[in-house]
Structures are given as structure tokens and as C-alpha cells.
Design an enzyme around this catalytic site. Sequence first.
Site, PDB file in Angstrom:
ATOM      1  N   TYR A 230      26.542  33.476  26.510  1.00  0.00           N
ATOM      2  CA  TYR A 230      27.073  32.663  25.403  1.00  0.00           C
ATOM      3  C   TYR A 230      25.973  31.777  24.819  1.00  0.00           C
ATOM      4  O   TYR A 230      25.775  31.731  23.595  1.00  0.00           O
ATOM      5  CB  TYR A 230      28.242  31.812  25.903  1.00  0.00           C
ATOM      6  CG  TYR A 230      28.977  31.058  24.820  1.00  0.00           C
ATOM      7  CD1 TYR A 230      29.770  31.728  23.900  1.00  0.00           C
ATOM      8  CD2 TYR A 230      28.890  29.667  24.727  1.00  0.00           C
ATOM      9  CE1 TYR A 230      30.461  31.029  22.906  1.00  0.00           C
ATOM     10  CE2 TYR A 230      29.577  28.968  23.749  1.00  0.00           C
ATOM     11  CZ  TYR A 230      30.354  29.650  22.838  1.00  0.00           C
ATOM     12  OH  TYR A 230      31.038  28.962  21.866  1.00  0.00           O
TER      13      TYR A 230
ATOM     14  N   ASN B 101      32.895  32.580  11.761  1.00  0.00           N
ATOM     15  CA  ASN B 101      33.482  31.777  12.834  1.00  0.00           C
ATOM     16  C   ASN B 101      33.874  32.605  14.058  1.00  0.00           C
ATOM     17  O   ASN B 101      33.897  32.083  15.165  1.00  0.00           O
ATOM     18  CB  ASN B 101      34.711  31.026  12.292  1.00  0.00           C
ATOM     19  CG  ASN B 101      35.579  30.482  13.398  1.00  0.00           C
ATOM     20  OD1 ASN B 101      35.216  29.513  14.057  1.00  0.00           O
ATOM     21  ND2 ASN B 101      36.711  31.128  13.662  1.00  0.00           N
TER      22      ASN B 101
ATOM     23  N   SER C 134      27.321  26.442  18.439  1.00  0.00           N
ATOM     24  CA  SER C 134      27.812  25.659  19.570  1.00  0.00           C
ATOM     25  C   SER C 134      26.719  24.717  20.047  1.00  0.00           C
ATOM     26  O   SER C 134      25.521  24.985  19.815  1.00  0.00           O
ATOM     27  CB  SER C 134      28.189  26.604  20.714  1.00  0.00           C
ATOM     28  OG  SER C 134      28.350  25.880  21.918  1.00  0.00           O
TER      29      SER C 134
ATOM     30  N   SER D 106      23.495  33.788  22.857  1.00  0.00           N
ATOM     31  CA  SER D 106      24.025  34.246  21.564  1.00  0.00           C
ATOM     32  C   SER D 106      24.028  33.109  20.551  1.00  0.00           C
ATOM     33  O   SER D 106      23.745  33.321  19.366  1.00  0.00           O
ATOM     34  CB  SER D 106      25.439  34.833  21.726  1.00  0.00           C
ATOM     35  OG  SER D 106      26.427  33.818  21.879  1.00  0.00           O
ATOM     36  N   LYS D 107      24.319  31.889  20.993  1.00  0.00           N
ATOM     37  CA  LYS D 107      24.395  30.769  20.052  1.00  0.00           C
ATOM     38  C   LYS D 107      23.002  30.278  19.653  1.00  0.00           C
ATOM     39  O   LYS D 107      22.795  29.841  18.512  1.00  0.00           O
ATOM     40  CB  LYS D 107      25.233  29.631  20.636  1.00  0.00           C
ATOM     41  CG  LYS D 107      26.714  29.999  20.805  1.00  0.00           C
ATOM     42  CD  LYS D 107      27.371  30.419  19.491  1.00  0.00           C
ATOM     43  CE  LYS D 107      28.870  30.612  19.620  1.00  0.00           C
ATOM     44  NZ  LYS D 107      29.517  31.013  18.356  1.00  0.00           N
TER      45      LYS D 107
END
Length: 255
Positions: free
Chosen positions: A153, A89, A140, A156-157
Amino acid sequence: VSLIGKTALITGASSGIGRATSILFSKLGANLTLCGRNKENLENTANECRSNNVKVNTVCGDLTNSPIIEGTMHQAIDFHKKLDILVNNAGIIALGTLETTSVEDFDLLMNINIRSVFQLTKLALPHLIDSRGNIVNVSSVTGIRSFPGGLSYGVSKAALDQFTRCTALDFAAKQVRVNAVNPGVVITELQKRGGLDEAGYAEFLEKSKTTHALGRPGNADEVSETIAFLASDAASFITGVTLPVDGGRHAMCPR
Ligand SMILES: *[C@@H]1O[C@H](CO)[C@@H](O)[C@H](O)[C@H]1NC(C)=O
Ligand SMILES: *[C@@H]1O[C@H](CO)[C@@H](O)[C@H](O)[C@H]1NC(C)=O
């Protein structure tokens, strides 16, 4: 859903979705190893979990640091002697485009959001194979849809989602399940830590009423319920999914 008899390792447990997931897992009967950066908040989460009569140990540290990742897994196994569930997480967010993101900022975000997951999951794998356990990655909606102004971001997701599917296939024969949840906007400290001030955050939450089909941002409990389901035997035939928990946001298009 029950997690009685299970042992789980949860990263990013001191706040937000990680904290909500830790508390829910303890209510469902799981023994826990909790990992987080803020010692006081981490102990606070741990004590709340202990009030549900489960066994909890904590490891405080920054997951960009390889020895800390190794120490985390070592302490989890030393304390509980087995591992059934890994919840990856821990994560950070940063705003910016290709022009405004430095290579150093890109590296830092990748280190926390991807590299740490790679390393921790690699160390957990032999234990999860032994227990026929499972992994839930917290991804996400930005992994499955593209938004302007959050380049590293989103990258990365998206990588996290592909890791989830690839690892699910690689270890299915060993009966290890690997899934991810893809939250939309959830009310936590994430965005403020990523650089939004109070006014900007208030505006962002207000806008969430129109960017989520259900007309509001989510809360951490709504994500933790889904994580608990995927981690439980109730999801025994589910692997390789990246499940949106986003009030319908992934299905929306501008018009
Ligand atoms: C959880 O911890 C309790 C208390 O030590 C222990 O009795 C129980 O067997 C543990 N459960 C698992 C699944 O390890
Ligand atoms: C998520 O799941 C896969 C499988 O565990 C794991 O290899 C990966 O490192 C985890 N995190 C990411 C980045 O996908």
C-alpha cells in the site's frame, strides 16, 4: 468554491471518500460520471447527487479490467461531451510485509492503485487538455511517511505521489493541473475490506487519537472539501502538490 459549469469523473464513488466527494461536487453544481464496483451503492450515491439537480451517469465495474476503463471514459464523454475534472479515488489497502505479501497480492494492489490510474488518466488527458481541466489523485499519508506492516500500500501511494508531480510538470504547459490529497486515517470501509475485523478496527480508530496531532481520525467530508478546492478554479495556481489532510500526522515523529 463553485463547480458550476464543470463535468467530473469520479472513481470509487460507491462508498467512503468517493461517495462524499460525489455528493459535495453535485452540491457545488458539477455534472458527474460516477464509477464504482457495487451497483446498488453506486446508484444510491448517484440518486443523492441527482437530488441536487445535476446530470449524473454511472458506470459499474472493476478498474483492474482494461476494457472497463476504456468503457468508463467512453461513456463519460458520450454522456457529457466534455471532461473538466478527473478524481482518481478508487483504491484498496492490504496489510503485510515482504515476507507475508504474495506476488499475486502485490500485483492486484498495484493494478488497482496505480495501473488503473495510469490508464484512465491517459485516456482522460486529451479531454482535459481541451478543457484546461485538472486531476486530483487520492493518495495517502503512507505515500509521504513510512509505516511498518503495509508495504505494498505504501509503495503504491508513494508511486501515486510521484506520478502526480511528474504529470503536473509534463502537462503544465497545456494548463492541465494535477494534484493529490494525502489523507490520514479516515473513517470508511477501506480498512475493514483490507482485512481488519470489527474489534481490530475499533482498536485502530482508538489508536488514531494518539497518531494524529488533532487527536482523532478524519471523516470523508473533510477530505472531499479539500478535493473540491483543488478541483475548483479557486486553486488555479496550484499544481503538483501532494496535500496532507491528516490532522497533522505527517508532521509527527515518535518521541
Ligand atoms: C449539466 O447538465 C445540465 C442538464 O442537462 C445541462 O443543462 C448543463 O449544461 C450541464 N452542465 C455542463 C457543465 O455540462
Ligand atoms: C495521478 O496523477 C497523474 C497525473 O494525472 C496521473 O498520471 C496519474 O496516473 C494519477 N495517478 C497517479 C497514479 O498518480
